[in-house]
Design a protein around this motif. Structure first.
Motif, PDB file in Angstrom:
ATOM      1  N   GLU A 100       0.866  -1.180   0.000  1.00 37.72           N
ATOM      2  CA  GLU A 100       0.000   0.000   0.000  1.00 37.72           C
ATOM      3  C   GLU A 100       0.900   1.227   0.000  1.00 37.72           C
ATOM      4  O   GLU A 100       1.948   1.246   0.658  1.00 37.72           O
TER       5      GLU A 100
ATOM      6  N   LEU B 279       5.914   2.202  -1.422  1.00 38.24           N
ATOM      7  CA  LEU B 279       5.105   0.982  -1.420  1.00 38.24           C
ATOM      8  C   LEU B 279       5.469   0.140  -0.200  1.00 38.24           C
ATOM      9  O   LEU B 279       6.467  -0.586  -0.177  1.00 38.24           O
TER      10      LEU B 279
ATOM     11  N   GLU C 228      -0.817  -4.131  -5.075  1.00 35.32           N
ATOM     12  CA  GLU C 228      -1.519  -3.087  -4.337  1.00 35.32           C
ATOM     13  C   GLU C 228      -2.952  -3.552  -4.094  1.00 35.32           C
ATOM     14  O   GLU C 228      -3.724  -3.735  -5.038  1.00 35.32           O
TER      15      GLU C 228
END
Length: 301
Positions: free
Chosen positions: A164, A208, A254
């Motif tokens: 995420e 990330l 993701e």
């Protein structure tokens, strides 16, 4: 590497942590059993695994975690009481919990890190891919977050990490991936070039961050066994994955959904409010209450 099965049937839940952030509430009960409205945190993750098709749950526990085992076991006394009182709806709810899935338990002994918690499941997992779900991360997603990773796994045939994008001022709280920008696998899917555990903000390879969902392959076990403890004495899963990356590709996805980190007090409170407002029987009155309150906090000098 060839597996007994390419289908993810087992989900590992590390639950041996001491929950010190929630003391004194967790002095005599596991943090995983703290309720979000009327359901303990860990049940959200178990229901996610079941909805994704995993039919075997492996709980990694420790001392003082018996309440988790009891929660997913049958309670004949409670069922008899509810049946005698004609409380059919509540009876079905508690029976659903114990009939949900096959459970196995293994003790970690002492909390020596997430990597060590995964390593102690080696014999129960066997030679097949498996999911790892961190109960602190409660993710409201459709399809379920772990199912999104399973779908990517079927496509790429290798370990898949949930990631995420997080603000850079929070990045040092996470393991972080360096994506291989030369490989294009689709929207939100990455080939991992490197992984770093809790980097300094100015040293983070991307925004990330790895969050609490993984699809792993059994070759993670020898990689973890070869991973040295960090300065805190723990074996970090991110470092084990970095070791595995030397011998095989690893991927990231993701996740599309709403994630709550219930491992800290603010995240837990946000999750309680979020799931209460998702309940048709509570949403209107609770929303009205939230709009009506005016609790002032005195400014500190």
């Amino acid at each position: 590497m060839r597996f007994v099965s390419s289908i993810v049937r087992k989900a590992v839940f590390p639950a041996a942590g001491l929950g010190t952030r929630f003391l004194p509430a967790t002095k005599a009960q596991p943090k995983e059993m703290l309720p979000l409205v009327d359901k303990p945190i860990i049940q959200y993750g178990v229901e996610e695994a079941v909805a994704a098709g995993a039919d075997n749950i492996i709980l990694v526990t420790g001392r003082g975690k018996n309440a988790i085992e009891d929660h997913f076991d049958r309670s004949v006394e409670l069922e008899t009481f509810l049946e005698a009182r004609g409380k059919r709806e509540q009876l079905e709810e508690v029976r659903k919990i114990s009939n949900m899935i096959n459970f196995a338990y293994v003790r970690q002994g002492e909390p020596l890190g997430l990597g060590h918690a995964v390593l102690v499941t080696r014999e129960l997992v066997g030679n097949e891919p498996f999911a790892v779900i961190l109960g602190d991360d409660v993710i409201d997603a459709d399809p379920p977050a772990i199912k999104q990773l399973m779908d990517v796994f079927e496509k790429v045939g290798g370990p898949v990490l949930a990631v995420e994008r997080v603000p850079m001022d929070e990045i040092s709280n996470y393991g972080v991936i360096a994506p291989d920008t030369s490989v294009h696998l689709g929207d939100g899917i990455y080939k991992v070039r490197d992984l770093v555990e809790k980097p300094l903000r100015n040293e983070a390879p991307s925004d990330l961050a790895i969050i609490g969902r993984y699809i792993l392959t059994p070759d993670i076990f020898p990689a973890l066994a070869a991973t040295k403890s960090d300065r805190t004495g723990e074996i970090q899963l991110t470092n084990g994955l970095r070791e595995l990356l030397k011998t095989r590709p690893i991927y990231a996805c993701e996740v599309k959904g709403v994630r709550h980190d219930t491992g800290n007090k603010l995240g837990f409170l946000k999750a309680v409010v979020y799931f209460a407002l998702r309940r048709p029987d509570l949403a209107d009155k609770f929303s009205a209450y939230l709009a009506s309150i005016n609790v002032g906090v005195e400014a500190k000098p």
